[in-house]
Design an enzyme around this catalytic site. Structure first.
Site: not given
Ligand code: GLU
Length: 335
Positions: A17, A30, A96-97, A169, A292
């Site tokens: 992103t 996007y 970020t994923d 995340k 457990e």
């Molecule tokens: N799904 C995309 C990725 O991980 C966009 C999410 C992001 O970068 O925040 O690159």
């Protein structure tokens, strides 16, 4: 004109992103990884006062598409930069994923010497209030900072510094999506000034090598699958996975638990030589042995503090290195 006395920071771009461009106006749609690294840099005034930057485009993908080959390419490139005395630090822009998985992988295969900082954005580069430019500015400042040495790869998001083993995340949206639930953030960076909440450790050697190359020249990553537990679950998915995987990570309920049917299927897999690691779907906490679930009787490994996705990374490297079940258990407890 960059100052020759400034640190030299390699900037490896992979997409995400932070390099995303909107495809329509207010809908939020996007495409990740649309913009080249030069466009990211041109959106951040003042970067050239922090460091001499050496940009490289390693990939241009959303991080859901960062595969094992891209991981190997990225690791080899960062290893070379770590060994290059002309480079003082490394910044990696990343979606970020799966950013936490790449950060954790790097923490296992790199020496903990010069700073490596992963950075992303929750809003695309063309959005109102895009967080990428400030994150990138702070990431370069962090990679150039003397106190960033000896901490392993760090993640910079939303003015916060997180360690690779702890970062996660935690939300699908929002600039504050990242946290370190099992230990807290490592520090903050405000307007390019890093402040750490704990001292750095010693520079450490790399703990693992990448998996060896197979006949086709690509790295031979062992197949490790993750199975997500839920109420009323039978063992069919586990039986399916066990037919192909060398390892299975349970994203278990609570303390790494699952229905008797799932535990029985996992035990069948373990008896066939599949490495079975129990983690938790809860998002935080410590999964210990024999609490457990009788791990001794069922031949399971407890994931300790690792999330399912990080347990998978460690298990792949451990299996590729040929560790025994007892050695693997110790690795998870030290994770
Ligand atoms: N799904 C995309 C990725 O991980 C966009 C999410 C992001 O970068 O925040 O690159």
């Amino acid at each position: 004109m960059p100052d020759a006395a400034l640190p030299t920071i390699a900037l490896l771009a992979t997409g995400g992103t932070i390099a995303g461009a909107q495809t329509g106006e207010p809908s939020g749609a996007y495409r990740a990884g649309s913009l080249p690294v030069e466009a990211l840099l041109s959106a951040v005034p003042g970067l050239q006062r922090l460091a001499r930057l050496q940009p490289e485009q390693v990939a241009s993908v959303g991080s859901q598409n960062i595969g094992l080959d891209t991981w190997a390419t990225l690791v080899e490139r960062v290893q070379a930069l770590c060994a290059d005395p002309s480079i003082d630090g490394i910044v990696i822009t990343h979606g970020t994923d799966t950013l936490e998985e790449t950060a954790y992988l790097l923490s296992l295969v790199l020496p903990w010497s010069k700073p490596v900082v992963l950075v992303g954005a929750m809003r695309p580069a063309t959005a109102l209030g895009a967080d990428g430019p400030a994150n990138l500015y702070n990431a370069v400042a962090l990679a150039a900072h003397p106190q960033a040495f000896g901490r392993g790869p760090l993640v910079l998001m939303n003015d916060e510094i997180h360690e690779a083993a702890l970062v996660q995340k935690m939300a699908a949206n929002g600039v504050d999506a990242f946290a370190s639930p099992n230990g807290g953030r490592a520090g903050t960076v405000h307007a390019g000034t890093p402040r750490f909440v704990r001292p750095a450790g010693a520079a450490l050697p790399a703990r693992f090598a990448l998996p060896p190359r197979g006949d086709d020249g690509s790295r031979d990553w062992p197949v490790v699958d993750i199975v997500h537990a839920h109420a009323g679950m039978d063992g069919a998915v586990v039986d399916f996975m066990a037919a192909r995987a060398r390892g299975i990570v349970l994203a278990g309920v609570g303390d790494g638990n699952a229905s008797d049917a799932v535990l029985d299927a996992l035990e069948r897999a373990a008896l066939r030589g599949v490495a079975v690691v129990r983690s938790t779907r809860t998002g935080s906490g410590w999964v210990g042995r024999n609490v457990e679930v009788d791990d001794d009787a069922r031949h399971f490994i407890a994931a300790g503090p690792l999330s399912p996705q990080k347990a998978r990374v460690l298990l792949m490297l451990a299996l590729a290195a040929g560790v025994t079940q007892a050695e693997a258990q110790a690795l998870f407890e030290q994770a």
